[in-house]
Scaffold this motif. Structure first.
Motif, mmCIF file in Angstrom:
data_model
loop_
_atom_site.group_PDB
_atom_site.id
_atom_site.type_symbol
_atom_site.label_atom_id
_atom_site.label_comp_id
_atom_site.label_asym_id
_atom_site.label_seq_id
_atom_site.Cartn_x
_atom_site.Cartn_y
_atom_site.Cartn_z
ATOM 1 N N UNK A 110 9.294 -0.968 -8.940
ATOM 2 C CA UNK A 110 9.767 -0.176 -7.799
ATOM 3 C C UNK A 110 10.159 -1.063 -6.628
ATOM 4 N N UNK A 111 9.318 -2.044 -6.318
ATOM 5 C CA UNK A 111 9.570 -2.905 -5.165
ATOM 6 C C UNK A 111 10.775 -3.811 -5.412
ATOM 7 N N UNK A 112 10.910 -4.304 -6.619
ATOM 8 C CA UNK A 112 11.977 -5.257 -6.906
ATOM 9 C C UNK A 112 13.296 -4.585 -7.271
ATOM 10 N N UNK A 183 0.084 9.262 -10.851
ATOM 11 C CA UNK A 183 0.217 9.712 -9.461
ATOM 12 C C UNK A 183 -0.236 8.633 -8.478
ATOM 13 N N UNK A 184 -1.279 7.910 -8.814
ATOM 14 C CA UNK A 184 -1.797 6.888 -7.905
ATOM 15 C C UNK A 184 -0.792 5.765 -7.687
ATOM 16 N N UNK A 189 3.898 3.253 -4.732
ATOM 17 C CA UNK A 189 5.285 2.787 -4.766
ATOM 18 C C UNK A 189 6.124 3.491 -3.705
ATOM 19 N N UNK A 190 5.925 4.787 -3.534
ATOM 20 C CA UNK A 190 6.673 5.529 -2.527
ATOM 21 C C UNK A 190 6.337 5.051 -1.113
ATOM 22 N N UNK A 194 9.504 3.839 0.918
ATOM 23 C CA UNK A 194 10.041 4.778 1.906
ATOM 24 C C UNK A 194 9.008 5.264 2.914
ATOM 25 N N UNK A 195 7.840 4.672 2.910
ATOM 26 C CA UNK A 195 6.791 5.111 3.816
ATOM 27 C C UNK A 195 6.396 4.037 4.810
ATOM 28 N N UNK A 196 5.237 4.181 5.416
ATOM 29 C CA UNK A 196 4.813 3.241 6.459
ATOM 30 C C UNK A 196 4.501 1.846 5.947
ATOM 31 N N UNK A 197 4.414 1.663 4.628
ATOM 32 C CA UNK A 197 4.132 0.335 4.079
ATOM 33 C C UNK A 197 5.406 -0.412 3.692
ATOM 34 N N UNK A 198 6.547 0.171 3.980
ATOM 35 C CA UNK A 198 7.815 -0.481 3.618
ATOM 36 C C UNK A 198 7.950 -1.817 4.340
ATOM 37 N N UNK A 199 8.423 -2.807 3.619
ATOM 38 C CA UNK A 199 8.675 -4.106 4.217
ATOM 39 C C UNK A 199 7.515 -5.061 4.199
#
Length: 222
Positions: A110-112, A183-184, A189-190, A194-199
């Motif tokens: 997902x990240x890559x 789900x975990x 990954x989300x 696309x959430x507060x952990x992006x970047x």
């Protein structure tokens, strides 16, 4: 890692449908599901939009094909992570390590490969060709088929079954365990995309992935 060519694909053979799907996959890699447009795929392949539209019932049909390719790529990524787990004398411990590898491979893909990952899980019209039966396969009311895009899900279910057989997981905890594990890591990954952990830098998201995977293993096998 999945990569797009970033350039014109070209069309030099007789299978125009697959050439268009390949070009659409490149578009997804570059920009996610919003970039998957049949006219642009036709331009990359070097044919007219009219010729391209003869091979698909509509945008949902093309998006479904790209979605399936994305799921296949994710499955291949996860399976590669599982193959790195060596055979162990204790089948229960091996099942734990395989489950952890599946989770890490999922998040890494997902990240890559964010564009293709987002496309792999994009909702499509219920009447799109091939959409029937997917929910049943992933909720246990019908077994997954032999399609490559189901391969990672089968590895997950086989790993959990092996843990029960080895006595590492209680039989009562087995029903629905694949959905809980999925789900975990999907939720993480989300958050990373696309959430507060992006970047987050690699070291931080990898540490979060390890912690999440350990919690999944402890929750299912504890």
């Amino acid at each position: 890692m999945v990569k797009g060519s970033g350039g014109k694909t070209g069309y030099h053979h007789g299978d125009l449908r697959n050439a268009l799907i390949g070009a659409a996959v490149e578009l997804a890699v570059e920009g996610g599901p919003e970039r998957v447009v049949l006219r642009e795929a036709a331009r990359r392949v070097g044919v007219s939009p009219t010729a391209a539209y003869r091979h698909f019932s509509g945008h949902g049909d093309l998006l479904w094909q790209v979605k399936a390719r994305g799921q296949q790529a994710l499955a291949a990524f996860m399976l590669e992570a599982v193959r790195e787990v060596p055979p162990l004398p204790d089948p229960g411990e091996e099942a734990e390590r395989r489950l952890a590898a599946i989770g890490r491979g999922y998040v890494r893909f997902a990240v890559e490969n964010p564009g293709l990952y987002r496309t792999a899980f994009r909702r499509i019209p219920a009447d799109a060709p091939g959409a029937d039966g997917v929910r049943a396969a992933f909720t246990g009311s019908a077994p997954p088929g032999d399609e490559p895009r189901y391969s990672a899900f089968r590895v997950l279910t086989d790993t959990l079954d092996a843990a029960v057989t080895a006595g590492r997981m209680a039989p009562a905890a087995r029903p629905g365990a694949e959905i809980a594990a999925w789900a975990a890591v999907h939720g993480l990954a989300q958050l990373l995309l696309d959430g507060p952990l992006a970047g987050l830098p690699a070291g931080q998201w990898e540490a979060l992935t390890d912690r999440t995977v350990r919690m999944v293993v402890a929750g299912l096998f504890g």
